[in-house]
Design a protein around this motif. Sequence first.
Motif, PDB file in Angstrom:
ATOM      1  N   ASN A 131     -11.527  -3.752   5.716  1.00  0.00           N
ATOM      2  CA  ASN A 131     -10.418  -3.073   5.071  1.00  0.00           C
ATOM      3  C   ASN A 131      -9.748  -4.679   4.628  1.00  0.00           C
ATOM      4  OD1 ASN A 131      -8.165  -2.515   3.840  1.00  0.00           O
ATOM      5  ND2 ASN A 131      -7.541  -1.176   5.287  1.00  0.00           N
ATOM      6  N   VAL A 158      -4.296   4.263  -0.964  1.00  0.00           N
ATOM      7  CA  VAL A 158      -4.236   4.012   0.551  1.00  0.00           C
ATOM      8  C   VAL A 158      -4.829   4.554   0.997  1.00  0.00           C
ATOM      9  CG1 VAL A 158      -3.282   6.853   0.859  1.00  0.00           C
ATOM     10  CG2 VAL A 158      -2.557   4.834   2.439  1.00  0.00           C
ATOM     11  N   GLY A 159      -5.435   4.129   2.331  1.00  0.00           N
ATOM     12  CA  GLY A 159      -6.632   4.359   3.128  1.00  0.00           C
ATOM     13  C   GLY A 159      -6.437   6.010   3.611  1.00  0.00           C
ATOM     14  N   ILE A 167       0.684  -0.946  -0.314  1.00  0.00           N
ATOM     15  CA  ILE A 167       0.071   0.219   0.048  1.00  0.00           C
ATOM     16  C   ILE A 167       0.893   0.928   0.151  1.00  0.00           C
ATOM     17  CG2 ILE A 167      -2.119   1.531   1.766  1.00  0.00           C
ATOM     18  CD1 ILE A 167      -2.594  -1.159   2.565  1.00  0.00           C
ATOM     19  N   TYR A 188     -12.319   2.614  11.320  1.00  0.00           N
ATOM     20  CA  TYR A 188     -13.451   3.013  10.377  1.00  0.00           C
ATOM     21  C   TYR A 188     -14.712   3.790  11.050  1.00  0.00           C
ATOM     22  CZ  TYR A 188      -9.765   2.178   7.144  1.00  0.00           C
ATOM     23  OH  TYR A 188      -8.545   1.733   6.323  1.00  0.00           O
ATOM     24  N   TRP A 227      -6.398  -6.813   5.833  1.00  0.00           N
ATOM     25  CA  TRP A 227      -5.441  -5.653   6.020  1.00  0.00           C
ATOM     26  C   TRP A 227      -3.891  -6.270   5.754  1.00  0.00           C
ATOM     27  CZ3 TRP A 227      -3.231  -2.504  10.768  1.00  0.00           C
ATOM     28  CH2 TRP A 227      -1.710  -1.410   9.792  1.00  0.00           C
ATOM     29  N   LYS A 232      -8.615   8.426  10.724  1.00  0.00           N
ATOM     30  CA  LYS A 232      -9.338   8.297  10.318  1.00  0.00           C
ATOM     31  C   LYS A 232     -10.958   9.208   9.978  1.00  0.00           C
ATOM     32  CE  LYS A 232      -6.863   4.674   8.597  1.00  0.00           C
ATOM     33  NZ  LYS A 232      -6.287   3.910   7.145  1.00  0.00           N
ATOM     34  N   PHE A 260     -13.787   0.858   1.092  1.00  0.00           N
ATOM     35  CA  PHE A 260     -12.798   0.378   0.432  1.00  0.00           C
ATOM     36  C   PHE A 260     -14.329  -0.526   0.265  1.00  0.00           C
ATOM     37  CE2 PHE A 260      -9.438   0.885   3.793  1.00  0.00           C
ATOM     38  CZ  PHE A 260      -8.255   1.969   3.196  1.00  0.00           C
ATOM     39  N   ARG A 302      -8.291  -3.598  -4.554  1.00  0.00           N
ATOM     40  CA  ARG A 302      -8.938  -2.500  -3.545  1.00  0.00           C
ATOM     41  C   ARG A 302      -8.870  -0.715  -3.804  1.00  0.00           C
ATOM     42  NH1 ARG A 302      -6.980  -1.054   2.100  1.00  0.00           N
ATOM     43  NH2 ARG A 302      -5.885   0.440   1.201  1.00  0.00           N
TER      44      ARG A 302
HETATM   45  C1  LMR Z   1      -4.804   1.145   4.339  1.00  0.00           C
HETATM   46  O1  LMR Z   1      -5.441   0.196   4.668  1.00  0.00           O
HETATM   47  O2  LMR Z   1      -4.761   1.966   3.224  1.00  0.00           O
HETATM   48  C2  LMR Z   1      -4.751   2.024   5.828  1.00  0.00           C
HETATM   49  O3  LMR Z   1      -4.709   1.706   6.285  1.00  0.00           O
HETATM   50  C3  LMR Z   1      -2.622   2.907   5.715  1.00  0.00           C
HETATM   51  C4  LMR Z   1      -2.178   1.602   6.098  1.00  0.00           C
HETATM   52  O4  LMR Z   1      -1.456   2.473   6.577  1.00  0.00           O
HETATM   53  O5  LMR Z   1      -2.279   0.771   4.958  1.00  0.00           O
END
Ligand code: LMR
Length: 393
Positions: free
Chosen positions: A180, A33-34, A13, A211, A127, A243, A344, A370
């Motif tokens: 995620n 990126v989130g 990411i 989130y 994740w 976030k 996402f 994603r």
């Molecule tokens: C993501 O999943 O994009 C976020 O949580 C940022 C990260 O640190 O990966």
Amino acid sequence: MLNNLKPQAPDKILALMGEFRADPRENKVDLGVGVYKDAEGKTPIMRAIHTAEQQMCDTEVTKTYAGLAGQPEFHAAMAEMVLGKGYPADRLSCLSTVGGTGACRMGFELARMANPDTTVWVSDPTWPNHLSILNFMGQGYKLYHYFDNATRSVDFDAMMGDLQGVKSGDIVLLHGCCHNPTGANLTLDQWGAVADLIEAKGAIPMIDLAYQGFGDGLEEDAAGTRLIASRLPEVLIAASCSKNFGIYRERTGCLMVLGDAATQPVTQGTLAFLNRQSYSFPPFHGQQLVTKVLTDPTLRAEWEAELEAVRGGMLDLRQQLSDELRKLSNSDRFDFVAEHRGMFSRIGATPEQVATMREKDAIYMVGDSRMNIAGLNEQTVPLLAKAIIDAGV
Ligand code: LMR
């Protein structure tokens, strides 16, 4: 010594962030990126956070060390936001951490200290950093099925089937909301069934709540976590403020641990010990910002309104993309985009199709397809929809 080090595989990411920045194309679209972005592609400082920061600047008189486990006011405000009013304070231990990632790490550390034989059960997919941290710690883990790639929804039967293998004392890691990377979430009934299973197995749920407020609302997004907390004797919760307060770089998170009142003092002491052994005191600034915003009625109302606008904006983008894909594909096979929640959705493209969209259309999404919905705006929704169809997804 240093020549013994081996190169580490880059985090996928974070590497994507670098590739996006290096791309000179003006029409590029960042769905990687989130991080929340507004229609202009900016990640603004939320107004309530800005005001809280100014107030802090005017009133703060020292930068001396603060609490090793964090600030009690921050813990109380976070516990109320996550667990609701009337949470069982006598059973709760809290640790301020370096972001939500720090809360996850400390949760894994605590679990391992308490039970070196524990296995952590992790959704497949999850994740990627969950797995990376567990690998780095040498902590054993197992994957449970979570996502049905064909329907792009939760494969609940397969999930429950895999979780039959959970042993007493194992940790079951769940995403509190806004899963995620998939965007597909458990219903409240399914949370109930998972709670029953974990209880029957004598396992311990650990909830990553990164989130809250981005899915169906602040209260709604905590419903699964609250259900688990009300039913199980021991629960770990890793909450992130990155976030929902937009304070990514302040690194603000909170690990909450529910146990029984008799063991609470030792649990709380162990949490403080974990901070001390890792980096000593946790970052203070973000804790103070969040505490001010959550406890000052004016700031809180302003923050909740802005968070609602952020959430509503993402839902609108989901609907627009789903409608556009319905039109272009002449089918309802992308309706899941509007049903998913959070930042996402996993669109279901192959790595090759993801690469094609990057090369041809300058659209950046993570290799597992994603995409960060907040990276879109009204102009880029049709471009993405066309790219998805053209790539043959
Ligand atoms: C993501 O999943 O994009 C976020 O949580 C940022 C990260 O640190 O990966």
